[in-house]
Design a protein around this motif. Structure first.
Motif, mmCIF file in Angstrom:
data_model
loop_
_atom_site.group_PDB
_atom_site.id
_atom_site.type_symbol
_atom_site.label_atom_id
_atom_site.label_comp_id
_atom_site.label_asym_id
_atom_site.label_seq_id
_atom_site.Cartn_x
_atom_site.Cartn_y
_atom_site.Cartn_z
ATOM 1 N N VAL A 256 0.864 -1.181 0.000
ATOM 2 C CA VAL A 256 0.000 0.000 0.000
ATOM 3 C C VAL A 256 0.899 1.229 0.000
ATOM 4 C CG1 VAL A 256 -1.607 1.344 1.414
ATOM 5 C CG2 VAL A 256 -1.964 -1.117 1.099
ATOM 6 N N ARG A 257 0.664 2.147 -0.910
ATOM 7 C CA ARG A 257 1.529 3.323 -1.059
ATOM 8 C C ARG A 257 0.886 4.606 -0.526
ATOM 9 N NH1 ARG A 257 6.527 1.204 -3.146
ATOM 10 N NH2 ARG A 257 5.887 -0.901 -3.705
ATOM 11 N N ARG A 258 -0.392 4.534 -0.213
ATOM 12 C CA ARG A 258 -1.071 5.734 0.303
ATOM 13 C C ARG A 258 -2.248 5.267 1.151
ATOM 14 N NH1 ARG A 258 -2.923 9.300 -4.416
ATOM 15 N NH2 ARG A 258 -0.667 9.531 -4.706
ATOM 16 N N VAL A 259 -2.518 5.977 2.244
ATOM 17 C CA VAL A 259 -3.612 5.606 3.148
ATOM 18 C C VAL A 259 -4.466 6.829 3.429
ATOM 19 C CG1 VAL A 259 -4.224 4.732 5.443
ATOM 20 C CG2 VAL A 259 -2.244 3.779 4.238
ATOM 21 N N THR A 260 -5.757 6.652 3.326
ATOM 22 C CA THR A 260 -6.716 7.675 3.736
ATOM 23 C C THR A 260 -7.613 7.074 4.807
ATOM 24 O OG1 THR A 260 -6.719 8.757 1.572
ATOM 25 C CG2 THR A 260 -8.630 9.146 3.007
ATOM 26 N N PHE A 261 -7.720 7.763 5.940
ATOM 27 C CA PHE A 261 -8.625 7.284 6.988
ATOM 28 C C PHE A 261 -10.011 7.868 6.756
ATOM 29 C CE2 PHE A 261 -5.751 4.915 9.501
ATOM 30 C CZ PHE A 261 -4.499 5.507 9.322
ATOM 31 N N THR A 262 -11.009 7.040 6.921
ATOM 32 C CA THR A 262 -12.388 7.430 6.612
ATOM 33 C C THR A 262 -13.330 6.859 7.668
ATOM 34 O OG1 THR A 262 -14.097 7.375 4.884
ATOM 35 C CG2 THR A 262 -12.718 5.417 5.108
ATOM 36 N N ASP A 263 -14.505 7.458 7.781
ATOM 37 C CA ASP A 263 -15.469 6.989 8.781
ATOM 38 C C ASP A 263 -16.161 5.702 8.349
ATOM 39 O OD1 ASP A 263 -16.484 10.390 9.573
ATOM 40 O OD2 ASP A 263 -14.932 9.110 10.457
ATOM 41 N N SER A 264 -16.245 5.481 7.021
ATOM 42 C CA SER A 264 -16.901 4.272 6.534
ATOM 43 C C SER A 264 -16.463 4.005 5.104
ATOM 44 C CB SER A 264 -18.424 4.411 6.584
ATOM 45 O OG SER A 264 -18.856 5.455 5.730
ATOM 46 N N VAL A 265 -16.591 2.756 4.701
ATOM 47 C CA VAL A 265 -16.317 2.354 3.324
ATOM 48 C C VAL A 265 -17.647 2.309 2.579
ATOM 49 C CG1 VAL A 265 -15.546 0.463 1.848
ATOM 50 C CG2 VAL A 265 -14.236 1.045 3.895
ATOM 51 N N PRO A 266 -17.795 3.063 1.501
ATOM 52 C CA PRO A 266 -19.082 3.062 0.785
ATOM 53 C C PRO A 266 -19.357 1.710 0.131
ATOM 54 C CG PRO A 266 -17.415 4.270 -0.452
ATOM 55 C CD PRO A 266 -16.800 3.943 0.868
ATOM 56 N N ARG A 267 -20.548 1.202 0.334
ATOM 57 C CA ARG A 267 -20.909 -0.109 -0.209
ATOM 58 C C ARG A 267 -22.317 -0.062 -0.796
ATOM 59 N NH1 ARG A 267 -17.465 -4.173 1.770
ATOM 60 N NH2 ARG A 267 -16.116 -3.475 3.488
ATOM 61 N N ALA A 268 -22.536 -0.917 -1.792
ATOM 62 C CA ALA A 268 -23.876 -1.097 -2.341
ATOM 63 C C ALA A 268 -24.696 -1.957 -1.372
ATOM 64 C CB ALA A 268 -23.790 -1.780 -3.698
ATOM 65 N N ALA A 269 -26.003 -2.055 -1.651
ATOM 66 C CA ALA A 269 -26.867 -2.863 -0.786
ATOM 67 C C ALA A 269 -26.402 -4.312 -0.709
ATOM 68 C CB ALA A 269 -28.300 -2.790 -1.293
ATOM 69 N N SER A 270 -25.764 -4.784 -1.770
ATOM 70 C CA SER A 270 -25.268 -6.157 -1.804
ATOM 71 C C SER A 270 -24.028 -6.342 -0.942
ATOM 72 C CB SER A 270 -24.928 -6.544 -3.250
ATOM 73 O OG SER A 270 -23.874 -5.719 -3.735
ATOM 74 N N GLY A 271 -23.438 -5.227 -0.494
ATOM 75 C CA GLY A 271 -22.207 -5.295 0.271
ATOM 76 C C GLY A 271 -20.967 -5.033 -0.558
ATOM 77 N N LYS A 272 -21.134 -4.938 -1.879
ATOM 78 C CA LYS A 272 -19.995 -4.696 -2.756
ATOM 79 C C LYS A 272 -19.456 -3.281 -2.556
ATOM 80 C CE LYS A 272 -18.530 -5.026 -7.581
ATOM 81 N NZ LYS A 272 -18.926 -5.327 -8.962
ATOM 82 N N ILE A 273 -18.140 -3.171 -2.468
ATOM 83 C CA ILE A 273 -17.504 -1.869 -2.285
ATOM 84 C C ILE A 273 -17.730 -1.000 -3.524
ATOM 85 C CG2 ILE A 273 -15.277 -0.703 -1.994
ATOM 86 C CD1 ILE A 273 -14.327 -3.240 -0.500
#
Length: 522
Positions: free
Chosen positions: A496-513
């Motif tokens: 991993v060459r770059r990291v961004t911290f976030t409150d949540s990972v956006p996902r579809a209703a199916s759970g797919k990122i």
């Protein structure tokens, strides 16, 4: 549907060692392989004779038809010898990344069912550990020398009979490289002798080498691009291959000057160095006739800057993937000055293509319309090893391989690759599967969720960019800790060459990122 302008090429019904080295006797004392660091040279006669002796030694050791031999080595003169000897002995060669961690290598050994490893002394600790983890390895052989292991040099003394193996080029697998395909973790790509060799014949009308040409093998031979463009193709045509173990700019430039290299097959990071680095001015690169770039998209302005600096015709590009043996498109050497900037090339002989709508995959698109690239031809892989479902998802019932890439074709048949449907990241030409890195990140006790996408760095290279959700109990988790955690557990190109911290990972209703959303934030 789009067709090649070249005449069809009939399938070549030969094993790869015969198809490539069948003309070795005619090339005789011409140099086949040269070590670009110390000048050691093997002639075609030696390459032919030595690989046959090694095949006899492999057979004596117990290598049988259907065995899988893992070739775990940087570029050396021994790499082609071991490769052709193994296939002549009836084995399938699975090529392994020399910088893979023992755990990564072990997964490939176990998945492929490998029984033999050929490596170099420098990589022995990793090979031994991988063999221990995987189980089932009968012997580890070294290319050079190491206590307790047989070496290829020793095995050249074999006086056993040359094995005569009945191979079916259409069915028997010659090479088993590992690819993540359009998604997911690495899978074994079954490439038969016929598929590999026919692809060489398909490429020849467009990018032919001749005796006297000198090709610099700096890209890794374990990668299907290097195996085809830097080893099999030039050796089949009587050219000389100058081998370098890795890309170091001054060593690379010195090899071009010293060995009067005529043709370069490279990836975009090398084009960047040739276009921008001040060291280039210190070397005589006037022997170069052309440069072809592949493995990842090349920016048209960068290509133009490189060509202008070197005083060469415009750089050409090529397109393909491991599952396609690997080539489907290339800018022909005689059309470098006519090809439009940024094109990935024209269809090679015997290859068909469709561009289908992203919204309606059953709808074919015409020139100037962007859609998913589908390929059909004799170079389409046999399938993924032991993964019929993944194979069926990639190759449809009519034989079309769905590349996962988005492209469009102009009125003259030039392909432009404009995007990727698939989620793979291509870091300096190497495939990085986001799913693999995400699974690893989630093993960190301070990480609650994670997603990885490709993002461009300041040099225009795609890099793995992680979006990380900290656990509430670990608010101090930092970027360096995340990158170090991954770096300790994967091969260097997967870091991993770059990291961004976030409150949540956006996902579809199916759970797919929802990766597209993350890429917009990267």
């Amino acid at each position: 549907m789009f067709h090649s302008a070249y005449d069809d090429v009939p399938p070549v019904e030969l094993p790869v060692h015969d198809a490539v080295l069948g003309g070795a006797a005619a090339f005789g004392e011409r140099p086949a392989l040269i070590d670009g660091t110390d000048g050691t040279t093997l002639t075609y006669e030696q390459l032919d004779r030595f690989h046959r002796r090694l095949a006899a030694a492999f057979a004596e050791a117990g290598v049988c038809k259907g065995d899988v031999l893992a070739l775990h080595s940087p570029n050396t003169l021994a790499f082609p010898l071991a490769f052709y000897a193994a296939t002549r002995a009836g084995a399938t060669v699975t090529t392994a990344h020399p910088l893979a961690t023992p755990e990564e290598f072990a997964r490939q050994l176990e998945d492929s069912g490998a029984r033999w490893i050929v490596t170099v002394s420098l990589l022995l600790p990793a090979a031994r550990r991988a063999a221990e983890l995987a189980g089932g390895i009968r012997e580890i052989i070294v290319c050079d020398s190491a206590p307790g292991h047989r070496s290829l040099v020793d095995m050249l003394a074999s006086d056993g009979p040359e094995p005569e193996i009945a191979l079916d080029p259409a069915e028997d697998v010659a090479v088993l490289p590992y690819s993540s395909g359009t998604t997911g973790v690495p899978k074994g790509v079954m490439l038969t002798h016929r598929q590999i060799v026919t692809n060489l014949a398909q490429l020849e009308p467009a990018v032919r080498s001749e005796p006297g040409d000198r090709i610099l093998a700096v890209l890794p031979l374990f990668h299907i691009y290097g195996l085809t463009a830097l080893m099999n193709a030039p050796l089949r045509q009587g050219a000389t291959v100058v081998v370098l173990p890795r890309f170091e700019l001054d060593t690379f430039l010195a090899a071009i000057e010293t060995h009067r290299i005529t043709g370069l097959y490279v990836a975009p990071p090398i084009v960047l160095a040739l276009a921008k680095h001040p060291s280039v001015e210190r070397y005589d690169l006037s022997s170069l006739k052309y440069v072809i770039s592949a493995a990842a998209p090349l920016d048209a302005s960068l290509a133009a800057a490189c060509a202008e600096r070197l005083g060469l015709p415009p750089l050409g590009q090529a397109y393909g993937m491991t599952e396609l043996s690997p080539g489907t498109h290339v800018v022909p050497l005689d059309l470098l000055r006519e090809a439009p900037p940024g094109t990935a090339g024209r269809l090679i002989a015997g290859t068909e293509m469709r561009i289908v709508s992203l919204d309606d995959p059953g709808k074919d698109l015409g020139t100037g319309e962007a859609g998913e690239i589908l390929i059909r031809g004799p170079q389409v892989m046999k399938g993924y090893l032991n993964r019929p479902d993944a194979t069926a998802e990639t190759i449809d019932r009519d034989g079309w391989l769905h590349t996962g890439d988005v492209g469009q074709v102009d009125a003259d048949g030039w392909l432009f690759v404009v995007d990727r449907v698939k989620e793979l990241i291509k870091y300096k030409g190497f495939q990085v599967a986001p799913a693999e890195l995400e699974a690893l990140l989630l093993t960190h006790p301070a990480i609650a969720d994670a997603a990885v996408v490709g993002a461009l760095n300041d040099e225009g290279n795609e890099i793995p960019h992680a979006f990380v959700v900290r656990r509430p109990t670990a608010p101090e988790l930092g970027e360096n800790e995340v990158m170090s955690y991954v770096a300790e557990r994967v091969a260097p190109y997967k870091r991993v060459r770059r990291v961004t911290f976030t409150d949540s990972v956006p996902r579809a209703a199916s759970g797919k990122i929802l990766r597209r959303e993350l890429r917009e934030r990267a």
